[in-house]
Design an enzyme around this catalytic site. Structure first.
Site: not given
Ligand code: PMP
Length: 422
Positions: A19, A147, A241, A270
């Site tokens: 980013y 997101y 998610d 995460k």
């Molecule tokens: N979904 C959500 C809700 C997230 O916060 C993130 C990462 N910030 C992702 C998917 C994508 O995960 P990654 O960066 O491990 O690909």
């Protein structure tokens, strides 16, 4: 100022940072060690960490129980391919996740990042309908402010404007992206979108309770119950998610539990390994899995990342789950929550502050705008904290084990740095 180490100057011209406009971005900080809620820099400074490395390090860094589990696994077997081979760490983790996840979520597909976990969830949803003989259900209903990752399918379900992917508008598949149904107006728009696209939707996809990277936007549990009813009414799976919200971040083990809502497919990553190794999981209900259970090889889920079910990562995740069982993590989240709310409250009186909010171990100060993002980040470092504001948001998502003093350092630094801006 101490000179950066040689590896920094020699390596930086060869790395491409996330980013970042590489031409203008200020040089990153050189980290050399972590402990608890602290990051040690190459020049000897130590920062209190307010972000827990993109919300992963929920037990703090270098937890000895996780380190020991990974070390033990490293000696025995760091990795074997998951095609044709399985191992104790992955199967134990699958069983534990199935027990931990709400409702009938009991079939775990491992991947190595959050984005890929979402890709797999989307693939499951599309193929579920195909396997049941229903064609044409290929679109997703997702939400503004959402997101879900940076890969192509994930980009398509992010907020089209705020989601950092606007440049790809013509490349990613067009999905149905609407406001979350949180009031009369958005409810009407939601109903209209549902009716207009009913026959072509594969699934409804949302982040429960908190839209994280889209702006740390909170919504009520009732919104999730509305999504559950909507998905049921048109006969598509609800994908939640929980890559950000899972593992206690919002106050319950999974955010959907607070709403009493069970999705058909759940994505996790995460904090799954306590922030030590990359791992993600897409968990489906028995009902979803049944659509793939067939004598027809074409009904199989055709996905299999090379590092799927990595043994080191699964060992770390099992150790992280041990810690959730043994230590009072959710009580700690409630404690952190109260301190975040109290500590950030003075921001409300500062010029340019639109809102101050906290949920679980998430504290947010929303501003009208941040005109000098780089300057603000620098002021935080000068105050001995690592905080990474984005958009109009300054937020804290610390480790659940952070001390009261460290948390006060973080909240005071935010109040002071924002006040200084005037
Ligand atoms: N979904 C959500 C809700 C997230 O916060 C993130 C990462 N910030 C992702 C998917 C994508 O995960 P990654 O960066 O491990 O690909």
């Amino acid at each position: 100022m101490i000179e950066p180490p040689p590896w920094f100057a020699k390596g930086l011209p060869h790395v491409w940072l996330p980013y970042a406009q590489m031409k203008t971005t200020p040089p990153p900080l050189a980290a050399v060690a972590t402990q608890g809620s602290r990051i040690k820099l190459a020049d000897g400074r130590e920062l209190v960490d307010g972000i827990a490395s993109w919300w992963t390090a929920c037990h703090g860094y270098n937890h000895p129980h996780i380190a020991q589990a990974v070390r033990r696994q490293l000696e025995a077997m760091p990795h074997v391919m998951f095609g044709g081979l399985v191992h104790e760490q992955a199967l134990t983790l699958a069983r534990r996740l199935a027990q931990l996840a709400p409702g009938g979520l009991n079939r775990v597909f491992f991947t190595d990042s959050g984005s890929v976990a979402v890709e797999v969830a989307m693939k499951m949803a599309v193929q579920l309908h195909l396997n049941r003989g229903e064609r044409g259900r290929v679109k997703f209903l997702s939400f503004r402010g959402g997101y879900h990752g940076d890969t192509f399918a994930c980009m398509s379900v992010c907020d089209p404007d705020e989601g950092m992917h606007a440049a790809f508008a013509g490349v990613v598949p067009a999905q149905v992206v609407v406001d979350l149904p949180r009031d009369e107006e958005s409810e009407k728009a939601f109903e209209t979108a549902l009716a207009a696209h009913e026959g072509e939707l594969a699934a409804i996809l949302a982040e429960p309770l908190v839209q994280g990277a889209g702006g740390m936007i909170f919504h009520d549990a009732e919104v999730l119950r509305r999504l559950r009813r909507a998905a049921d009414s048109i006969g598509v799976p609800l994908i939640l998610d929980e890559i950000f919200t899972g593992f206690g971040r919002t106050g319950t083990m999974f955010a959907c539990e607070a709403a009493g809502v069970v999705p058909d497919i759940l994505t996790l990553s995460k904090a799954l390994t306590g922030g030590t190794l990359p791992l993600a999981a897409t968990i489906a209900t028995g009902e979803v899995f049944d659509a793939f259970w067939s004598d027809d090889p074409a009904h199989a889920l055709m996905h299999g990342p090379t590092f799927m079910g990595n043994a080191l990562a699964c060992a770390a995740a099992n150790a992280s789950l041990d810690l959730f069982e043994r230590e009072p993590r959710l009580d700690q989240v409630a404690h952190v929550s109260a301190l975040l709310a109290r500590g950030l409250e003075p921001c409300r009186d500062l010029k340019g502050v639109v809102d101050v909010r906290a949920m679980g171990a998430i504290g947010v100060v929303e501003l009208e705008k941040i005109s000098d993002l780089a300057g603000l980040k620098r002021r935080f470092v000068e105050r001995g904290v690592f905080v990474r504001p984005f958009g109009r948001i300054v937020y804290l998502t610390p480790a659940f084990t952070i001390s009261d003093d460290e948390l006060a350092t973080l909240t005071q630094a935010i109040v002071a740095a924002l006040a200084e801006k005037g």
